[in-house]
Design an enzyme around this catalytic site. Structure first.
Site, mmCIF file in Angstrom:
data_model
loop_
_atom_site.group_PDB
_atom_site.id
_atom_site.type_symbol
_atom_site.label_atom_id
_atom_site.label_comp_id
_atom_site.label_asym_id
_atom_site.label_seq_id
_atom_site.Cartn_x
_atom_site.Cartn_y
_atom_site.Cartn_z
ATOM 1 N N VAL A 1 0.825 -1.200 0.000
ATOM 2 C CA VAL A 1 0.000 0.000 0.000
ATOM 3 C C VAL A 1 0.864 1.256 0.000
ATOM 4 O O VAL A 1 0.623 2.183 -0.783
ATOM 5 C CB VAL A 1 -0.947 -0.027 1.221
ATOM 6 C CG1 VAL A 1 -1.662 1.295 1.387
ATOM 7 C CG2 VAL A 1 -1.960 -1.146 1.040
ATOM 8 N N PHE B 1 -8.389 0.411 -1.049
ATOM 9 C CA PHE B 1 -9.145 -0.729 -1.580
ATOM 10 C C PHE B 1 -8.419 -1.472 -2.705
ATOM 11 O O PHE B 1 -9.030 -2.284 -3.400
ATOM 12 C CB PHE B 1 -10.523 -0.261 -2.078
ATOM 13 C CG PHE B 1 -11.358 0.350 -0.988
ATOM 14 C CD1 PHE B 1 -12.028 -0.455 -0.074
ATOM 15 C CD2 PHE B 1 -11.457 1.725 -0.843
ATOM 16 C CE1 PHE B 1 -12.785 0.096 0.961
ATOM 17 C CE2 PHE B 1 -12.207 2.294 0.180
ATOM 18 C CZ PHE B 1 -12.875 1.480 1.085
ATOM 19 N N CYS C 1 -5.281 -9.788 3.550
ATOM 20 C CA CYS C 1 -6.382 -8.920 3.993
ATOM 21 C C CYS C 1 -7.644 -9.654 4.450
ATOM 22 O O CYS C 1 -8.073 -9.472 5.589
ATOM 23 C CB CYS C 1 -6.722 -7.936 2.879
ATOM 24 S SG CYS C 1 -5.384 -6.774 2.578
HETATM 25 N N1 LIG Z 1 -1.691 -5.556 0.792
HETATM 26 C C1 LIG Z 1 -2.791 -5.054 0.291
HETATM 27 O O1 LIG Z 1 -3.192 -5.393 -0.817
HETATM 28 C C2 LIG Z 1 -3.622 -4.049 1.059
HETATM 29 C C3 LIG Z 1 -4.680 -3.408 0.426
HETATM 30 C C4 LIG Z 1 -5.447 -2.487 1.152
HETATM 31 C C5 LIG Z 1 -5.139 -2.209 2.477
HETATM 32 N N2 LIG Z 1 -4.103 -2.866 3.067
HETATM 33 C C6 LIG Z 1 -3.777 -2.499 4.462
HETATM 34 O O2 LIG Z 1 -2.673 -1.576 4.398
HETATM 35 C C7 LIG Z 1 -1.773 -1.793 5.499
HETATM 36 C C8 LIG Z 1 -0.389 -2.119 4.957
HETATM 37 O O3 LIG Z 1 -0.462 -3.333 4.244
HETATM 38 P P1 LIG Z 1 0.777 -3.891 3.381
HETATM 39 O O4 LIG Z 1 0.370 -5.178 2.798
HETATM 40 O O5 LIG Z 1 1.260 -2.790 2.504
HETATM 41 O O6 LIG Z 1 1.817 -4.108 4.585
HETATM 42 P P2 LIG Z 1 3.250 -4.775 4.615
HETATM 43 O O7 LIG Z 1 3.262 -5.592 5.834
HETATM 44 O O8 LIG Z 1 3.581 -5.370 3.293
HETATM 45 O O9 LIG Z 1 4.214 -3.513 4.810
HETATM 46 C C9 LIG Z 1 4.200 -2.693 5.934
HETATM 47 C C10 LIG Z 1 5.530 -1.935 6.028
HETATM 48 O O10 LIG Z 1 5.482 -1.066 7.149
HETATM 49 C C11 LIG Z 1 6.789 -1.015 7.721
HETATM 50 N N3 LIG Z 1 6.700 -0.539 9.111
HETATM 51 C C12 LIG Z 1 6.265 -1.199 10.219
HETATM 52 N N4 LIG Z 1 6.324 -0.407 11.294
HETATM 53 C C13 LIG Z 1 6.798 0.786 10.879
HETATM 54 C C14 LIG Z 1 7.055 2.029 11.528
HETATM 55 N N5 LIG Z 1 6.809 2.197 12.818
HETATM 56 N N6 LIG Z 1 7.530 3.050 10.787
HETATM 57 C C15 LIG Z 1 7.769 2.897 9.469
HETATM 58 N N7 LIG Z 1 7.525 1.751 8.791
HETATM 59 C C16 LIG Z 1 7.058 0.720 9.494
HETATM 60 C C17 LIG Z 1 7.287 -2.442 7.612
HETATM 61 O O11 LIG Z 1 8.691 -2.500 7.695
HETATM 62 C C18 LIG Z 1 6.738 -2.841 6.230
HETATM 63 O O12 LIG Z 1 7.678 -2.600 5.205
HETATM 64 C C19 LIG Z 1 -2.420 -2.912 6.325
HETATM 65 O O13 LIG Z 1 -3.204 -2.327 7.310
HETATM 66 C C20 LIG Z 1 -3.291 -3.635 5.318
HETATM 67 O O14 LIG Z 1 -4.380 -4.282 5.930
HETATM 68 C C21 LIG Z 1 -3.322 -3.760 2.398
HETATM 69 O O1 LIG Z 2 -14.208 -14.979 -6.754
HETATM 70 C C1 LIG Z 2 -13.201 -15.012 -6.027
HETATM 71 C C2 LIG Z 2 -12.341 -13.896 -5.820
HETATM 72 C C3 LIG Z 2 -11.243 -14.044 -4.970
HETATM 73 N N1 LIG Z 2 -10.999 -15.232 -4.367
HETATM 74 C C4 LIG Z 2 -9.861 -15.347 -3.430
HETATM 75 O O2 LIG Z 2 -9.925 -14.291 -2.497
HETATM 76 C C5 LIG Z 2 -8.624 -13.925 -2.066
HETATM 77 C C6 LIG Z 2 -8.431 -12.426 -2.142
HETATM 78 O O3 LIG Z 2 -8.395 -12.040 -3.497
HETATM 79 P P1 LIG Z 2 -8.403 -10.505 -3.952
HETATM 80 O O4 LIG Z 2 -9.501 -9.809 -3.290
HETATM 81 O O5 LIG Z 2 -8.360 -10.489 -5.429
HETATM 82 O O6 LIG Z 2 -6.971 -10.042 -3.417
HETATM 83 P P2 LIG Z 2 -6.430 -9.022 -2.317
HETATM 84 O O7 LIG Z 2 -5.216 -8.407 -2.917
HETATM 85 O O8 LIG Z 2 -6.325 -9.756 -1.023
HETATM 86 O O9 LIG Z 2 -7.527 -7.831 -2.191
HETATM 87 C C7 LIG Z 2 -8.552 -7.779 -1.188
HETATM 88 O O10 LIG Z 2 -8.029 -7.260 0.032
HETATM 89 C C8 LIG Z 2 -7.440 -5.922 -0.113
HETATM 90 C C9 LIG Z 2 -6.835 -5.562 1.232
HETATM 91 O O11 LIG Z 2 -7.774 -5.117 2.153
HETATM 92 C C10 LIG Z 2 -8.544 -4.955 -0.540
HETATM 93 O O12 LIG Z 2 -7.995 -3.650 -0.659
HETATM 94 C C11 LIG Z 2 -9.126 -5.427 -1.870
HETATM 95 O O13 LIG Z 2 -10.187 -4.546 -2.256
HETATM 96 C C12 LIG Z 2 -9.656 -6.850 -1.687
HETATM 97 O O14 LIG Z 2 -10.166 -7.343 -2.933
HETATM 98 C C13 LIG Z 2 -7.658 -14.726 -2.940
HETATM 99 O O15 LIG Z 2 -7.203 -15.844 -2.206
HETATM 100 C C14 LIG Z 2 -8.507 -15.183 -4.115
HETATM 101 O O16 LIG Z 2 -8.071 -16.392 -4.665
HETATM 102 C C15 LIG Z 2 -11.826 -16.326 -4.562
HETATM 103 O O17 LIG Z 2 -11.604 -17.416 -4.011
HETATM 104 N N2 LIG Z 2 -12.904 -16.176 -5.405
#
Ligand SMILES: NC(=O)c1ccc[n+]([C@@H]2O[C@H](COP(=O)([O-])OP(=O)(O)OC[C@H]3O[C@@H](n4cnc5c(N)ncnc54)[C@H](O)[C@@H]3O)[C@@H](O)[C@H]2O)c1
Ligand SMILES: O=c1ccn([C@@H]2O[C@H](COP(=O)(O)OP(=O)(O)O[C@H]3O[C@H](CO)[C@@H](O)[C@H](O)[C@H]3O)[C@@H](O)[C@H]2O)c(=O)[nH]1
Length: 455
Positions: free
Chosen positions: A11, A155, A266
């Site tokens: 993110v 998202f 997530c």
């Molecule tokens: N991965 C996704 O697709 C996704 C999508 C939407 C929302 N989110 C949310 O966004 C947040 C981040 O997710 P991510 O997957 O990018 O996380 P991640 O775990 O991949 O990365 C988090 C980073 O934050 C750093 N960090 C930790 N503590 C810190 C601090 N005190 N100061 C500076 N850096 C620090 C870590 O070293 C790490 O590199 C989570 O809350 C997650 O639920 C993730």
């Molecule tokens: O019809 C479907 C769609 C997805 N999946 C599974 O669901 C999981 C999540 O998939 P996806 O949502 O595409 O990936 P993420 O990157 O985890 O994204 C979700 O989680 C993010 C972190 O919160 C949000 O920002 C996104 O909107 C939300 O889609 C995976 O294991 C997929 O294989 C299914 O089994 N069936």
């Protein structure tokens, strides 16, 4: 505008690079100095299509900077995004250690007015905690600096993260200050013509919106997985049912795919966290609890099919199972909560060997599996190979775990020749049962009618 992004995971890095790409000057900070060194060298620590170009282009233009020094990040910006991890705690609640530590680090240094943005997924009430953490540090320093905390949940989906960020369905902002909300509206203007995607609300509602979205999507998936299992018992095909219901605009075609259960960083953690939040308020979320129970069971469905195919647990001992795909979904190397991990553990426990191939997650999978099962077991029972064809050589059966594009049109005569037991288990329902049957292969999907193998 001048922006700092704290945390360079999916993110932080994607949002930082996208904000830079529309002309802002963005400083990305991480406490993981290894990541910052890599990023300064133009190396992207995660696999996300298009991210390397985006980061390199903006870094070269001087719009995207990297640092592990909080002094740099706080003095640089008018808007500071918190995008650190919020992993599940032992009781399922979101662990706020990182976000509150980042907030304190900001409070220790803030000298000019700023908007602090919660981008991480955090439980309702976290913005207030962040505000208190920053205010507490300002108070310790005896200084008075105006700042506002807003909620702006993200998202994006892994594997499609840049597109999701650049062309969002909606931009949710929760704010309790009109000026802070206005700054957010301006910041997001390049991503939303006439601000039409901008949805402004109170902070608590914004925080809950993020969990509501993930909980709804996870529930759809568990619903389809349960129906898939029922389809099998009834002799129906879940793929036909999916098409049949998805055309109803009230239902829609997305997120209706039965499979091996949802994984990733997530859905599993956010479903747990919302259940925990509700229980802290003496409410039981019956539907969401069932969503989680169904998902846990679904991650074992393919293993149960394998046990049945080999005539019981003991039948798997010494057999070699080929896996296509290891990451939790295509186009990422992310192994967090990947269904492949549950399957591999069950196969190891049953005494089977695994040959696996994944287009990009091979190294990450090896790291995770060695940490989980130890070097010895992995050295003797697991081989991670360099091609899909290599994985099939010497295997008894093949399991399709992750629906990467390169697995979509398999060479069926090759599979029929190489697989000792001539059987394919399709964990994502991407194949045509009839075509497999015609090639002399036993086919089993999730909730599907199997083709009849020509004798
Ligand atoms: N991965 C996704 O697709 C996704 C999508 C939407 C929302 N989110 C949310 O966004 C947040 C981040 O997710 P991510 O997957 O990018 O996380 P991640 O775990 O991949 O990365 C988090 C980073 O934050 C750093 N960090 C930790 N503590 C810190 C601090 N005190 N100061 C500076 N850096 C620090 C870590 O070293 C790490 O590199 C989570 O809350 C997650 O639920 C993730
Ligand atoms: O019809 C479907 C769609 C997805 N999946 C599974 O669901 C999981 C999540 O998939 P996806 O949502 O595409 O990936 P993420 O990157 O985890 O994204 C979700 O989680 C993010 C972190 O919160 C949000 O920002 C996104 O909107 C939300 O889609 C995976 O294991 C997929 O294989 C299914 O089994 N069936």
């Amino acid at each position: 505008m001048k922006i700092s992004v704290i945390g360079t995971g999916y993110v932080g890095l994607v949002s930082g690079a996208c904000f830079a790409d529309v002309g802002n000057t963005v400083l990305c900070l991480d406490v993981d100095t290894r990541k910052i060194t890599m990023l300064k060298d133009g190396i992207i620590p995660i696999h996300e299509p298009g991210l390397d170009n985006l980061v390199q282009r903006n870094a070269a233009a001087g719009r995207l900077l990297f640092s592990s020094n909080y002094d740099d990040a706080v003095s640089h910006a008018d808007i500071i995004f918190l995008a650190v991890g919020t992993p599940p705690d032992e009781d399922g609640s979101a662990d706020l250690t990182h976000i509150l530590s980042a907030a304190r680090s900001i409070g220790e240094r803030l000298t000019k007015p700023a908007v602090i943005v919660d981008k991480s997924t955090v439980p309702v009430g976290t913005a207030e905690k962040v505000k208190r953490a920053i205010a507490g540090e300002l108070e310790k320093r005896g200084v008075n600096v105006a700042f506002h905390v807003v909620s702006n949940p993200e998202f994006l989906k892994e594997g499609a993260a840049i597109d999701d960020f650049m062309k969002p369905d909606r931009i949710v902002v929760g704010a309790d200050d009109a000026d802070a909300a206005k700054q957010m509206r301006q910041l997001y203007a390049p991503f939303s013509r006439n601000h039409e995607k901008f949805v402004e609300m109170d902070i608590r509602s914004a925080e809950l919106t993020k969990y509501a979205a993930n909980a709804m999507l996870a529930t759809r998936i568990s619903f389809m997985n349960e129906l898939a299992n029922l389809s099998e018992l009834l002799g129906a095909d879940i793929e036909a049912v999916r098409l049949g219901i998805g055309m109803d605009p009230r239902i829609g075609p997305d997120f209706l795919y039965a499979g091996m259960g949802y994984g990733g960083s997530c859905f599993p953690k956010d479903v747990k966290a919302l259940i925990k939040t509700a229980s802290d308020h003496k409410q039981q979320l019956h539907l969401l609890t069932a969503t989680e129970t169904v998902n846990d069971a679904q991650k074992n469905v393919l293993f149960t099919k394998l046990v049945r195919f080999f005539g019981g647990d003991a039948g798997l001992k010494g057999k070699t199972i080929a896996l296509w795909g290891l990451s939790f979904k295509p186009n990422t190397d992310d192994m967090r909560e990947a269904p492949s991990r549950i399957l591999i553990k069950a196969l190891f426990d049953a005494g089977a060997n695994v040959i696996a191939y994944d287009p990009v997650a091979r190294e990450e999978a090896k790291r995770v599996l060695v940490a989980e099962h130890g070097e010895d077991l992995c050295n003797t029972r697991l081989r991670i190979v360099e091609s899909a064809r290599q994985a099939v050589e010497g295997a008894d059966v093949l399991v399709l775990v992750t629906e990467w594009k390169e697995f979509r049109a398999p060479d069926l005569p090759f599979l029929a020749e190489k697989l000792k037991q001539k059987a394919v288990f399709d964990g994502r329902n991407i194949y045509d049962p009839e075509a497999f049957a015609a090639a002399g292969l036993v086919y089993e999907g999730i909730g599907r009618r199997s083709g009849k193998v020509a004798q």
